[in-house]
Design an enzyme around this catalytic site. Sequence first.
Site, PDB file in Angstrom:
ATOM      1  CG  ASP A 389      -1.919  -1.081   1.253  1.00  0.00           C
ATOM      2  OD1 ASP A 389      -2.140  -1.673   0.176  1.00  0.00           O
ATOM      3  OD2 ASP A 389      -2.473  -1.363   2.329  1.00  0.00           O
TER       4      ASP A 389
HETATM    5  P1  NAP Z   1       0.814  -3.980   3.090  1.00  0.00           P
HETATM    6  O1  NAP Z   1       0.214  -3.006   2.171  1.00  0.00           O
HETATM    7  O2  NAP Z   1      -0.049  -4.581   4.129  1.00  0.00           O
HETATM    8  O3  NAP Z   1       1.442  -5.131   2.174  1.00  0.00           O
HETATM    9  C1  NAP Z   1       2.240  -6.123   2.690  1.00  0.00           C
HETATM   10  C2  NAP Z   1       2.644  -7.048   1.548  1.00  0.00           C
HETATM   11  O4  NAP Z   1       3.580  -7.961   2.096  1.00  0.00           O
HETATM   12  C3  NAP Z   1       1.490  -7.876   0.988  1.00  0.00           C
HETATM   13  O5  NAP Z   1       1.131  -7.419  -0.288  1.00  0.00           O
HETATM   14  C4  NAP Z   1       1.990  -9.310   0.998  1.00  0.00           C
HETATM   15  O6  NAP Z   1       1.877  -9.843  -0.311  1.00  0.00           O
HETATM   16  C5  NAP Z   1       3.466  -9.169   1.370  1.00  0.00           C
HETATM   17  N1  NAP Z   1       3.922 -10.235   2.253  1.00  0.00           N
HETATM   18  C6  NAP Z   1       3.302 -10.770   3.325  1.00  0.00           C
HETATM   19  N2  NAP Z   1       4.049 -11.731   3.870  1.00  0.00           N
HETATM   20  C7  NAP Z   1       5.183 -11.807   3.142  1.00  0.00           C
HETATM   21  C8  NAP Z   1       6.346 -12.603   3.216  1.00  0.00           C
HETATM   22  N3  NAP Z   1       6.510 -13.569   4.142  1.00  0.00           N
HETATM   23  N4  NAP Z   1       7.329 -12.401   2.299  1.00  0.00           N
HETATM   24  C9  NAP Z   1       7.173 -11.460   1.332  1.00  0.00           C
HETATM   25  N5  NAP Z   1       6.103 -10.684   1.216  1.00  0.00           N
HETATM   26  C10 NAP Z   1       5.110 -10.847   2.119  1.00  0.00           C
HETATM   27  O7  NAP Z   1       2.073  -3.379   3.844  1.00  0.00           O
HETATM   28  P2  NAP Z   1       2.715  -1.924   3.828  1.00  0.00           P
HETATM   29  O8  NAP Z   1       3.055  -1.504   2.431  1.00  0.00           O
HETATM   30  O9  NAP Z   1       3.789  -1.973   4.850  1.00  0.00           O
HETATM   31  O10 NAP Z   1       1.534  -0.960   4.268  1.00  0.00           O
HETATM   32  C11 NAP Z   1       1.039  -0.920   5.593  1.00  0.00           C
HETATM   33  C12 NAP Z   1      -0.469  -0.859   5.575  1.00  0.00           C
HETATM   34  O11 NAP Z   1      -0.939  -0.957   6.929  1.00  0.00           O
HETATM   35  C13 NAP Z   1      -1.002   0.459   5.020  1.00  0.00           C
HETATM   36  O12 NAP Z   1      -2.209   0.234   4.351  1.00  0.00           O
HETATM   37  C14 NAP Z   1      -1.248   1.269   6.282  1.00  0.00           C
HETATM   38  O13 NAP Z   1      -2.209   2.280   6.106  1.00  0.00           O
HETATM   39  C15 NAP Z   1      -1.748   0.176   7.208  1.00  0.00           C
HETATM   40  N6  NAP Z   1      -1.617   0.617   8.592  1.00  0.00           N
HETATM   41  C16 NAP Z   1      -0.400   0.756   9.148  1.00  0.00           C
HETATM   42  C17 NAP Z   1      -0.278   1.276  10.423  1.00  0.00           C
HETATM   43  C18 NAP Z   1       1.055   1.537  11.058  1.00  0.00           C
HETATM   44  O14 NAP Z   1       1.067   2.170  12.097  1.00  0.00           O
HETATM   45  N7  NAP Z   1       2.149   1.081  10.491  1.00  0.00           N
HETATM   46  C19 NAP Z   1      -1.416   1.601  11.142  1.00  0.00           C
HETATM   47  C20 NAP Z   1      -2.666   1.439  10.524  1.00  0.00           C
HETATM   48  C21 NAP Z   1      -2.746   0.935   9.253  1.00  0.00           C
HETATM   49  P3  NAP Z   1       1.871 -11.438  -0.553  1.00  0.00           P
HETATM   50  O15 NAP Z   1       0.804 -11.991   0.350  1.00  0.00           O
HETATM   51  O16 NAP Z   1       1.572 -11.583  -2.008  1.00  0.00           O
HETATM   52  O17 NAP Z   1       3.223 -11.936  -0.183  1.00  0.00           O
END
Ligand code: NAP
Length: 465
Positions: A389
């Site tokens: 994301d």
């Molecule tokens: P993300 O959008 O959740 O994407 C994570 C990606 O990691 C997935 O597409 C998944 O694809 C891949 N993945 C999962 N396990 C894996 C593994 N073992 N090896 C390789 N790839 C793996 O993560 P992000 O880009 O870090 O974004 C964070 C999200 O969380 C945002 O939408 C944000 O708004 C939300 N959020 C974060 C917080 C915070 O405080 N950090 C708080 C609220 C909301 P596959 O399954 O295809 O592998």
Amino acid sequence: MTAELFIQAAYLVGSVLFILGLRGLSSPTTARRGMFQAELGMLLAVVGTLLRFEVVSYQWILIAFFLGSAIGVPIAYIMPMTAVPQRTAFSHACGALASALIGTAEYYKGLRQGPAPTTVEMTALIVETLLGFLTFTASLMAFGKLQEVLPQRPITYKGQNLVNISLLLFAVLVAVYLVLHPGETRLFPLMIGIPLLFGVLMIVPIGGADMPTVISLLNSYAGLSAAAMGFVLNSKLLIIAGALDGSSGLILSVIMSKAMNRSFTNVLFGAFGQVQTSSAAVKEARTVRSATPEEAAAILGAANSVVIVPGYGMAVAQAQHKVRELYDALTKRGVDVKFAIHPVAGRMPGHMNVLLAEADIPYDKLLDMDAINPEFPYTDVALVIGANDVTNPAARTDPASPIYGMPILDVDKARTVMVIKRGMSPGFAGIDNELYYLDKTLMLFGDAKAVVGDLVRKLGGDGHG
Ligand code: NAP
């Protein structure tokens, strides 16, 4: 007198240590020291309280101590880092329940044994009880959603906001009446029942994706409840600790909402994640280009500059130590390697910083979004490891996307993009990512730890490393 002096000194030093601890936590370089200071502050606060003359016997305290430790210690070991948001929700629930129960006990004690609470004391007591019980059930609901014991999707119905707001207004009316007429004991159970129910109803329409922000807000409520308890128990330490907890929780929720380009009202009432109306969601299946670790290692080894973009997948795979090896292998070859840190990458604020610090990656190589974004057009390779994301260009280009307007890392502007993930699953927001279909993007499918390990081997084994 000497004991009283010691207690007051312990409380004062404890309060100062809480403030220093929070200050320390604001930077990775001082975070460990900050945590230690806060722990020391808590120890002083507990010892000081145990020495108070009101504590006449220790048997119940010891039972509570062992019971609490029997729950808390295993949780600390069993729950992985990626489950910290729900672990935090669970501890808020416990803290808030404690605060609410103390408020309830103080109310009945005050009425039975006198003196009857004054208006100010009664106000603090009601605030403590209301916020405490509300935070208790809301935090348990948040825990359930994040742990996937409860459905993650927001559950909505017609007139939901009206029902919730009416219930809250009713609670406020009863609260005001009780403050003015503390002797109306028949009404006090409403101060328990309504907030317990409201806590559940408040979380029902909020999707799992917004839970970390909500938890941070609940953190702030639990802090305010503790501060109110400080007024009830006449404890300056509790007032200070509660105020610190309340304000830091609120600031954190504001930072998280900003990083996702969402308003508080949208988080609390927006039912985010319910229906995907994004144009990306209706796109036909398209092809992506994948590369082998050999090809990827060759491109990385020949690059002048590489920006690594870690995300939730790196945390799940616990790939940070392998990433450190990759960093070493590339820098050894003279490649300039930097890390791009998005404020909400992963599942909690500072998630990536903590993991990369654990792997001893130099702090000065970690660049915030605003600092790194202007560098992407001059970057040879943007290597995305389990982030999704936070790299999705739809946030800039697709007004129909649920994440439109969220500030992202502009990885698509790099000359070449490599993405490590296991398949084509979406991320937290549940939407497709345009980045994967660009001509310049190469997909490296597999678990982040395994793929990065392969890259390190290929880089080290081809005679240039
Ligand atoms: P993300 O959008 O959740 O994407 C994570 C990606 O990691 C997935 O597409 C998944 O694809 C891949 N993945 C999962 N396990 C894996 C593994 N073992 N090896 C390789 N790839 C793996 O993560 P992000 O880009 O870090 O974004 C964070 C999200 O969380 C945002 O939408 C944000 O708004 C939300 N959020 C974060 C917080 C915070 O405080 N950090 C708080 C609220 C909301 P596959 O399954 O295809 O592998």
